[in-house]
Design a protein around this motif. Structure first.
Motif, PDB file in Angstrom:
ATOM      1  N   TYR A  33       0.865  -1.293   0.096  1.00 20.52           N
ATOM      2  CA  TYR A  33       0.075  -0.027  -0.131  1.00 20.52           C
ATOM      3  C   TYR A  33       0.891   1.207  -0.120  1.00 20.52           C
ATOM      4  CZ  TYR A  33      -3.273  -3.367   2.179  1.00 20.52           C
ATOM      5  OH  TYR A  33      -3.793  -4.523   2.443  1.00 20.52           O
ATOM      6  N   TYR A  35       0.331   5.496   1.016  1.00 25.46           N
ATOM      7  CA  TYR A  35      -0.351   6.405   1.558  1.00 25.46           C
ATOM      8  C   TYR A  35       0.237   7.655   1.453  1.00 25.46           C
ATOM      9  CZ  TYR A  35      -3.075   2.755   3.972  1.00 25.46           C
ATOM     10  OH  TYR A  35      -3.766   1.421   4.386  1.00 25.46           O
ATOM     11  N   PHE A  45      -5.194   7.425   1.622  1.00 24.71           N
ATOM     12  CA  PHE A  45      -4.550   6.113   0.637  1.00 24.71           C
ATOM     13  C   PHE A  45      -4.559   6.704  -0.743  1.00 24.71           C
ATOM     14  CE2 PHE A  45      -4.975   1.945  -1.302  1.00 24.71           C
ATOM     15  CZ  PHE A  45      -5.819   2.162  -2.415  1.00 24.71           C
ATOM     16  N   TYR A  48      -3.180   0.491  -4.097  1.00 26.25           N
ATOM     17  CA  TYR A  48      -2.879  -0.804  -3.463  1.00 26.25           C
ATOM     18  C   TYR A  48      -2.311  -1.933  -4.464  1.00 26.25           C
ATOM     19  CZ  TYR A  48      -4.958  -5.335  -1.540  1.00 26.25           C
ATOM     20  OH  TYR A  48      -5.168  -6.606  -1.248  1.00 26.25           O
ATOM     21  N   ASP A  56      -5.376  -1.284  -7.193  1.00 29.26           N
ATOM     22  CA  ASP A  56      -6.508  -0.260  -6.945  1.00 29.26           C
ATOM     23  C   ASP A  56      -5.877   0.871  -6.828  1.00 29.26           C
ATOM     24  OD1 ASP A  56      -8.588  -0.159  -4.000  1.00 29.26           O
ATOM     25  OD2 ASP A  56      -8.416   1.279  -5.818  1.00 29.26           O
ATOM     26  N   SER A  98      -4.418  -9.886   1.641  1.00 28.29           N
ATOM     27  CA  SER A  98      -5.395  -8.868   1.752  1.00 28.29           C
ATOM     28  C   SER A  98      -6.274  -9.417   3.008  1.00 28.29           C
ATOM     29  CB  SER A  98      -6.332  -8.995   0.576  1.00 28.29           C
ATOM     30  OG  SER A  98      -6.889 -10.116   0.142  1.00 28.29           O
ATOM     31  N   HIS A  99      -6.333 -10.735   3.132  1.00 24.20           N
ATOM     32  CA  HIS A  99      -7.310 -11.360   4.204  1.00 24.20           C
ATOM     33  C   HIS A  99      -6.629 -11.009   5.766  1.00 24.20           C
ATOM     34  CE1 HIS A  99      -9.957 -12.409   1.258  1.00 24.20           C
ATOM     35  NE2 HIS A  99      -9.005 -13.063   0.535  1.00 24.20           N
ATOM     36  N   THR A 100      -5.477 -10.983   5.785  1.00 22.49           N
ATOM     37  CA  THR A 100      -4.794 -11.027   7.026  1.00 22.49           C
ATOM     38  C   THR A 100      -5.000  -9.509   7.569  1.00 22.49           C
ATOM     39  OG1 THR A 100      -3.205 -12.815   6.811  1.00 22.49           O
ATOM     40  CG2 THR A 100      -2.688 -11.132   8.423  1.00 22.49           C
ATOM     41  N   ASP A 101      -4.543  -8.640   6.659  1.00 25.21           N
ATOM     42  CA  ASP A 101      -4.998  -6.981   7.018  1.00 25.21           C
ATOM     43  C   ASP A 101      -4.209  -6.496   7.726  1.00 25.21           C
ATOM     44  OD1 ASP A 101      -6.929  -6.733   4.915  1.00 25.21           O
ATOM     45  OD2 ASP A 101      -8.518  -7.325   6.275  1.00 25.21           O
ATOM     46  N   THR A 102      -3.092  -6.967   8.565  1.00 27.16           N
ATOM     47  CA  THR A 102      -2.344  -6.303   9.622  1.00 27.16           C
ATOM     48  C   THR A 102      -1.083  -5.507   8.434  1.00 27.16           C
ATOM     49  OG1 THR A 102      -2.712  -7.622  11.374  1.00 27.16           O
ATOM     50  CG2 THR A 102      -0.597  -6.418  11.147  1.00 27.16           C
ATOM     51  N   GLN A 103      -1.009  -4.143   8.612  1.00 21.15           N
ATOM     52  CA  GLN A 103      -0.274  -3.640   7.641  1.00 21.15           C
ATOM     53  C   GLN A 103       1.011  -3.370   8.388  1.00 21.15           C
ATOM     54  OE1 GLN A 103      -2.002  -0.537   5.230  1.00 21.15           O
ATOM     55  NE2 GLN A 103      -3.786  -1.641   4.930  1.00 21.15           N
ATOM     56  N   PHE A 105       4.221  -0.803   8.486  1.00 17.32           N
ATOM     57  CA  PHE A 105       4.518   0.512   7.491  1.00 17.32           C
ATOM     58  C   PHE A 105       6.186   0.717   7.834  1.00 17.32           C
ATOM     59  CE2 PHE A 105       0.697   2.791   6.755  1.00 17.32           C
ATOM     60  CZ  PHE A 105      -0.129   2.097   7.447  1.00 17.32           C
TER      61      PHE A 105
END
Lengths: 114, 111
Positions: A33, A35, A45, A48, A56, A98-103, A105
């Motif tokens: 991602y 940002y 955002f 992605y 995206d 994408s399903h775990t979703d912890t990002q 940085f």
């Protein structure tokens, strides 16, 4: 282990110049991602990437902004003909999928357009 | 994704528990509650997330009300290094794209 790295950490450029910002995600992370964060503001955002799927791009503010991700790993965010309002910290994050979703940085690149 | 409401700022004495509230009254059934924090000049850092059960890890505890319309992040023994902006985010795990960070709560831990 190694986290997300970004380079350069700081970039000063003149209005109208093009800049490239680099992101090295955590090895094995398929989600990436971008940002940006203007002074005193929350994160906005930009784009992605997930694996080999089409990115995206819904957050890119104008056609001067583009990003690519080569080989599913390193990503480059390019800003053409920079404007003063592009000045911000540009943050990259990666995630396992994408399903775990912890990002996770990176430290960000502080861009200043004079 | 559901919007969240957080106080703009809070203070906490060092060594005390910091309780950071978040309202998410429009949360839907498949949306998780996530907490991140951002220490000055650094990228955001993941803290914890949960769906409906309370969660605890080495950093914090997350208390979610039974109706899921609000939650509280608890830092049990705040230190000066916990001074940061704390973001509460709700989102579904199948959307696969951006988090909406909002403006968060600026927590200042006071010596």
């Amino acid at each position: 282990g190694a986290g997300v790295s970004q380079s350069p950490s700081n970039k000063v450029t003149e209005k109208g110049k093009d800049v490239e910002l680099r992101c090295d995600p955590i090895s094995g992370h398929t989600a990436l991602y971008w940002y940006r964060q203007s002074l005193g503001q929350g994160l906005e955002f930009l784009i992605y990437f997930q694996g080999n799927s089409a990115p995206d791009k819904s957050g890119l503010p104008s056609d001067r902004f583009s990003a690519e991700r080569t080989g599913g790993s390193v990503s480059t965010l390019t800003i053409q003909r920079t404007q003063q309002e592009d000045s911000a910290v540009y943050l990259c994050a990666s995630g396992r999928d994408s399903h775990t979703d912890t990002q996770y940085f990176g430290p960000g690149t502080r861009l200043t357009v004079l | 994704d559901a919007k969240t409401t957080q106080p703009t700022s809070m203070d906490c004495a060092e060594g005390r528990a910091a309780n950071l509230p978040c309202n998410h009254s429009t949360i839907s059934g498949n949306e998780y509650v996530y907490w991140y924090r951002q220490i000055h000049s650094q990228g955001p850092q993941y803290i914890i997330h949960g769906l409906k059960n309370n969660e605890t890890n080495e950093m914090a505890s997350l208390i979610i009300t039974e109706d899921r319309k609000s939650s509280t992040l608890i830092l049990p023994h705040a230190t000066l290094r916990d001074t940061a902006v704390y973001y509460c985010i709700v989102r579904a795990t199948n959307t696969g794209n951006q988090f909406y960070f909002g403006t968060g709560t600026s927590l200042t831990v006071i010596p």
